[in-house]
Each structure stands twice: as structure tokens, then as C-alpha cells.
Design a protein around this motif. Structure first.
Motif, mmCIF file in Angstrom:
data_model
loop_
_atom_site.group_PDB
_atom_site.id
_atom_site.type_symbol
_atom_site.label_atom_id
_atom_site.label_comp_id
_atom_site.label_asym_id
_atom_site.label_seq_id
_atom_site.Cartn_x
_atom_site.Cartn_y
_atom_site.Cartn_z
ATOM 1 N N UNK A 286 0.801 -1.220 0.000
ATOM 2 C CA UNK A 286 0.000 0.000 0.000
ATOM 3 C C UNK A 286 0.840 1.279 0.000
ATOM 4 N N UNK A 287 2.137 1.173 0.283
ATOM 5 C CA UNK A 287 3.019 2.342 0.253
ATOM 6 C C UNK A 287 3.913 2.362 -0.987
ATOM 7 N N UNK A 288 3.556 1.551 -1.981
ATOM 8 C CA UNK A 288 4.326 1.533 -3.219
ATOM 9 C C UNK A 288 5.653 0.812 -3.104
ATOM 10 N N UNK A 289 5.762 -0.089 -2.120
ATOM 11 C CA UNK A 289 7.010 -0.825 -1.917
ATOM 12 C C UNK A 289 6.902 -2.243 -2.474
ATOM 13 N N UNK A 290 8.059 -2.812 -2.784
ATOM 14 C CA UNK A 290 8.145 -4.186 -3.261
ATOM 15 C C UNK A 290 8.995 -4.995 -2.295
ATOM 16 N N UNK A 291 8.484 -6.154 -1.905
ATOM 17 C CA UNK A 291 9.300 -7.087 -1.122
ATOM 18 C C UNK A 291 10.351 -7.678 -2.060
ATOM 19 N N UNK A 292 11.622 -7.543 -1.698
ATOM 20 C CA UNK A 292 12.691 -8.048 -2.558
ATOM 21 C C UNK A 292 12.898 -9.530 -2.285
ATOM 22 N N UNK A 293 12.775 -10.330 -3.334
ATOM 23 C CA UNK A 293 13.058 -11.765 -3.228
ATOM 24 C C UNK A 293 14.529 -11.956 -3.588
ATOM 25 N N UNK A 294 15.372 -11.973 -2.574
ATOM 26 C CA UNK A 294 16.815 -11.961 -2.790
ATOM 27 C C UNK A 294 17.338 -13.288 -3.301
ATOM 28 N N UNK A 295 18.292 -13.173 -4.226
ATOM 29 C CA UNK A 295 19.057 -14.343 -4.656
ATOM 30 C C UNK A 295 20.382 -14.416 -3.902
ATOM 31 N N UNK A 296 20.771 -13.303 -3.274
ATOM 32 C CA UNK A 296 22.040 -13.267 -2.550
ATOM 33 C C UNK A 296 23.161 -12.735 -3.426
ATOM 34 N N UNK A 297 24.248 -12.342 -2.792
ATOM 35 C CA UNK A 297 25.375 -11.768 -3.521
ATOM 36 C C UNK A 297 25.958 -12.787 -4.486
ATOM 37 N N UNK A 298 26.190 -12.333 -5.733
ATOM 38 C CA UNK A 298 26.691 -13.208 -6.786
ATOM 39 C C UNK A 298 27.874 -12.532 -7.475
ATOM 40 N N UNK A 299 29.020 -13.222 -7.484
ATOM 41 C CA UNK A 299 30.214 -12.650 -8.114
ATOM 42 C C UNK A 299 30.003 -12.434 -9.608
ATOM 43 N N UNK A 300 29.130 -13.243 -10.227
ATOM 44 C CA UNK A 300 28.898 -13.140 -11.665
ATOM 45 C C UNK A 300 28.242 -11.824 -12.063
ATOM 46 N N UNK A 301 27.635 -11.121 -11.102
ATOM 47 C CA UNK A 301 27.016 -9.823 -11.426
ATOM 48 C C UNK A 301 28.062 -8.730 -11.660
ATOM 49 N N UNK A 302 29.271 -8.905 -11.163
ATOM 50 C CA UNK A 302 30.226 -7.813 -11.051
ATOM 51 C C UNK A 302 31.289 -7.798 -12.147
ATOM 52 N N UNK A 303 31.606 -6.589 -12.605
ATOM 53 C CA UNK A 303 32.774 -6.340 -13.453
ATOM 54 C C UNK A 303 33.472 -5.116 -12.863
ATOM 55 N N UNK A 304 34.747 -5.221 -12.471
ATOM 56 C CA UNK A 304 35.433 -4.069 -11.867
ATOM 57 C C UNK A 304 35.578 -2.911 -12.870
ATOM 58 N N UNK A 305 35.525 -1.706 -12.364
ATOM 59 C CA UNK A 305 35.671 -0.526 -13.220
ATOM 60 C C UNK A 305 37.004 -0.553 -13.967
ATOM 61 N N UNK A 306 38.066 -0.953 -13.285
ATOM 62 C CA UNK A 306 39.376 -0.895 -13.924
ATOM 63 C C UNK A 306 39.452 -1.767 -15.170
ATOM 64 N N UNK A 307 38.704 -2.873 -15.184
ATOM 65 C CA UNK A 307 38.697 -3.724 -16.378
ATOM 66 C C UNK A 307 37.968 -3.058 -17.539
ATOM 67 N N UNK A 308 36.922 -2.307 -17.229
ATOM 68 C CA UNK A 308 36.214 -1.580 -18.283
ATOM 69 C C UNK A 308 37.144 -0.546 -18.895
ATOM 70 N N UNK A 309 37.867 0.183 -18.047
ATOM 71 C CA UNK A 309 38.697 1.280 -18.532
ATOM 72 C C UNK A 309 39.949 0.810 -19.255
ATOM 73 N N UNK A 310 40.485 -0.371 -18.896
ATOM 74 C CA UNK A 310 41.670 -0.838 -19.634
ATOM 75 C C UNK A 310 41.312 -1.807 -20.758
ATOM 76 N N UNK A 311 40.008 -2.083 -20.932
ATOM 77 C CA UNK A 311 39.547 -2.895 -22.044
ATOM 78 C C UNK A 311 39.725 -4.384 -21.881
ATOM 79 N N UNK A 312 40.018 -4.853 -20.661
ATOM 80 C CA UNK A 312 40.287 -6.284 -20.461
ATOM 81 C C UNK A 312 39.035 -7.078 -20.075
ATOM 82 N N UNK A 313 37.851 -6.527 -20.224
ATOM 83 C CA UNK A 313 36.618 -7.218 -19.854
ATOM 84 C C UNK A 313 36.034 -7.976 -21.036
#
Length: 387
Positions: A286-313
Motif C-alpha cells: 500500500x506504500x508503493x514498496x516491493x518485497x525483494x526476493x533476494x538471490x544473494x550476492x553473486x560474483x557473476x554480477x560484477x565487473x570491476x571498473x578498472x577492467x572496463x577502462x583498460x579494455x580487459x573485460x
């Protein structure tokens, strides 16, 4: 009377218990609400949302190694311009900032020369520096020309030095939603030129429960305008919602509340029911909120910024994905707690929310649920007493 009370105790006692139970359900004291969220946590831990690495969401992470390689935060806006260029060139569908650029770039030439001495021998060098491109102007140009960039800001309880720019529009169906949605009077907004140049602009406020855990996320929040700005409440979407709007090319989002067509409120203003973002409809509380159904922290979601900037991704990690730029570095203090993770980068909450919306994995609780529970409690209780 005494004999009557004794003979009627098998009716009076359960009726008293039934009335007490119904009263607790109506008023929901704090201890009962805390018990409910503890049970929610147990269910989420036992039944996490299955993580799909092809869900279409990635986090470009300002991690400790990126700070070690690239220097202290905040980085020059020229570097941020290069970051969004590389992400869009790699095929990112949308780039979303879970960081705020609230002040002018201190490394911009015109800001650096202000700290120089006024000695005559510096005059020529000062003139040359002032002729160099301004970092903020360059960043704003990249945001506008590359398109698909969503900026983020924070709503606060303090006074707002500037009003955030509203990009997407809202339409209402049913009761005015501003009376149900969380609202704050202040904001830490980006440099206005960045927000005007962006395709979208949303808040990244997540409101923890009393125990500090984030279970529900408001999809829309209100900003209380002062009299100089016209007064009233202006609505802003969460950055996750704004990302979904921009990626679909939608302009208007529809908030459905009690009293809308097809909604039964029995004359009561029960609150918000859902938010429609382009072709996607998201059920809310009723307050416009969503219950988050968490999958938990996943390393596969992440790409470090430095890899983007040096083109190694790996380009495949970015192409056709919604990309959130956020920080996991402990020194930047954007850490949160969820039922599955005691310490989690705040940007991952937004990533989880986008994933579950794209997968239509909603923990639904309709607005009529409380009335149905009371009717069930009273009906079953009376039947048991009669039996």
C-alpha cells in the motif's frame, strides 16, 4: 450470575481470545510486525530466488582494486566520461549511476587555477589552463550524446540546495498516491547540467526496517517542494524503475491505487496497488514498496571498473545488459544488510530488484489480504466456538 459465568466459560473464554486475536491483527503492534519479518527472513533464506546469470543486469564496481589502480574517489569527470563511452560502445542497454555527482569537478582546469598564486609568472599558464575544456561540460556532453544514461540522487530529511530534475512522467489511476508514498523535504542532487542531459533521473533511497535490514524497496518516493518551487509533492522513481523506463523508451509510468477501476476497497483508501513501467506492471504494497526476493550476492554480477577502462573485460558481460555503476569499496560506505547478506553493496539491492522485475518474480500480497485474514479468523473462530 456466578453460576451463569461458570456455565458459559467455554463460550466466553474463547470469544475473548478471538476478539483479542482480531484486535492484534487490526492494530498490528510492533512486536507482531517484527515477528512477521523474522518469518519472512526465514522463508527467504530457505527459498532464495534462483540466480540467472543471463538475467540482463550487471554491476560495474568501484571496488578496492579499482581505487588502488586509479586513485582516490571521486575521480575526474573525464574518467567518468570515458567509462560511459566504453560501456555504451560495448553495447550496454542503459548505464545507471548509483553514485551522485553533487559538486563541480575539483580537478577541472578552471577550479585548479583558483588555488594558484597570483604571481605574474603564472599569468600565461593560468590563461592557457582556463582555455582548456571544462571537465563537467565534457561529462554533460557525453551523457547527452551517448544517450541511455540514468543519473541517481539521494532524498534526505534536510534542506535541498537544488531540486532534482524530473525526467519521466506519472499518471494516476484511483486515489492520489502522494498520500501513501514516502516523502522527504530534501535532496542531494547532481550538478543540474548532468541531470538535464541524462535520459533518466531517479532516487536511490532504500529504507531499512527497524533492525537495519532491507526487505522492502519503495519504487516511487515524493519530494516536498517549498513555496518558491510551487509547493506540493513531486514524485521521483527509484533508479531501478527509471532504468526499466529508459530501456523500454517509455515516457509515462502509471500508479494504480485504491479506487481505480477493478479495485475493491469497500470505501476505504487502502493505498497503492501497482506501478506500470512501460509494458511491465509491478504489484506493490500500500506504500508503493516491493518485497525483494533476494538471490544473494553473486560474483557473476560484477565487473570491476578498472577492467572496463583498460579494455580487459568480456564484451558479452555488458552487451544488451542494464549496467549499474556502484561501489563495493568499504571506504565509500555504501554498504547495506539484507536477510541473506549481513554486508552487501547498496547497488546490489537495485540489481536484485531489476532482476526480479524482469523475471516477474514477485512476492505478492494483495491490498484485500488484511480484510480476508480478519474474515477468515472471525469465521473459523466462531465455527470452532460453536462446535
Amino acid at each position: 450470575m456466578r453460576r451463569f459465568l461458570i456455565r458459559s466459560m467455554h463460550i466466553l473464554l474463547p470469544m475473548t481470545l478471538l476478539i483479542a486475536a482480531a484486535t492484534l491483527r487490526v492494530y498490528e503492534p510492533r512486536w507482531l510486525a517484527e515477528f512477521q519479518v523474522i518469518w519472512f527472513d526465514i522463508l527467504n533464506v530457505e527459498n532464495p530466488r534462483p540466480y540467472n546469470p543471463e538475467s540482463g543486469v550487471r554491476i560495474v564496481d568501484i571496488d578496492d582494486e579499482s581505487l588502488e589502480r586509479l586513485g582516490q574517489w571521486p575521480w575526474p569527470r573525464t574518467r567518468m566520461a570515458e567509462l560511459i563511452y566504453r560501456l555504451r560502445e560495448a553495447g550496454a542497454a542503459v548505464v545507471v549511476f548509483d553514485v551522485v555527482f553533487s559538486e563541480p569537478d575539483r580537478t577541472s582546469p578552471r577550479n585548479i587555477v583558483e588555488n594558484w598564486t597570483n604571481a605574474p609568472e603564472y599569468a600565461s599558464l593560468r590563461d592557457q589552463a582556463l582555455g582548456l575544456p571544462d571537465h563537467d561540460e565534457l561529462f554533460a556532453t557525453y551523457i547527452k550524446e551517448l544517450k541511455g544514461i540514468v543519473t541517481g540522487f539521494a532524498l534526505t530529511a534536510g534542506k535541498a540546495p537544488r531540486v532534482p530534475v524530473q525526467k519521466g512522467n506519472f499518471a494516476f489511476s484511483g486515489d492520489d498516491p502522494t498520500q501513501f508514498l514516502p516523502s522527504l523535504p530534501g535532496a542531494v542532487a547532481n550538478v543540474t547540467a548532468f541531470e538535464k542531459a541524462a535520459a533518466g533521473n531517479g532516487n536511490f533511497n532504500v529504507l531499512p526496517e527497524t533492525d537495519g535490514l532491507i526487505r522492502r524497496v519503495p519504487l516511487v518516493a515524493g519530494f516536498k517542494l517549498d513555496e518558491k518551487a510551487g509547493g506540493g509533492t513531486r514524485l521521483y522513481p527509484m533508479i531501478s524503475v527509471e532504468a526499466l523506463r529508459v530501456v523500454q523508451g517509455a515516457k509515462t509510468m502509471i500508479i494504480k491505487s485504491s479506487g481505480a477501476s477493478g479495485e475493491t476497497g469497500f470505501g476505504e483508501k487502502t493505498g497503492v496497488v501497482s506501478l506500470k513501467i512501460g509494458r511491465i506492471e509491478v504489484p506493490t504494497d500500500n506504500q508503493g514498496r516491493v518485497w525483494v526476493h533476494y538471490a544473494g550476492k553473486q560474483a557473476a554480477r560484477y565487473v570491476p571498473v578498472w577492467k572496463i577502462l583498460d579494455g580487459s573485460f568480456d564484451r558479452a558481460l555488458i552487451e544488451n545488459h542494464i549496467v549499474l555503476v556502484g561501489a563495493s569499496a568499504a571506504g565509500l560506505l555504501d554498504l547495506r544488510s539484507t536477510p541473506l547478506d549481513q554486508v552487501l553493496p547498496g547497488v546490489e539491492v537495485h540489481a536484485e530488484l531489476i532482476e526480479q522485475i524482469l523475471e516477474s518474480d514477485f512476492l505478492k500480497r494483495p491490498d484485500w489480504a488484511k480484510g480476508a485474514e480478519l474474515a477468515y479468523l472471525a469465521g473459523l473462530g466462531l465455527i470452532l466456538i460453536l462446535l
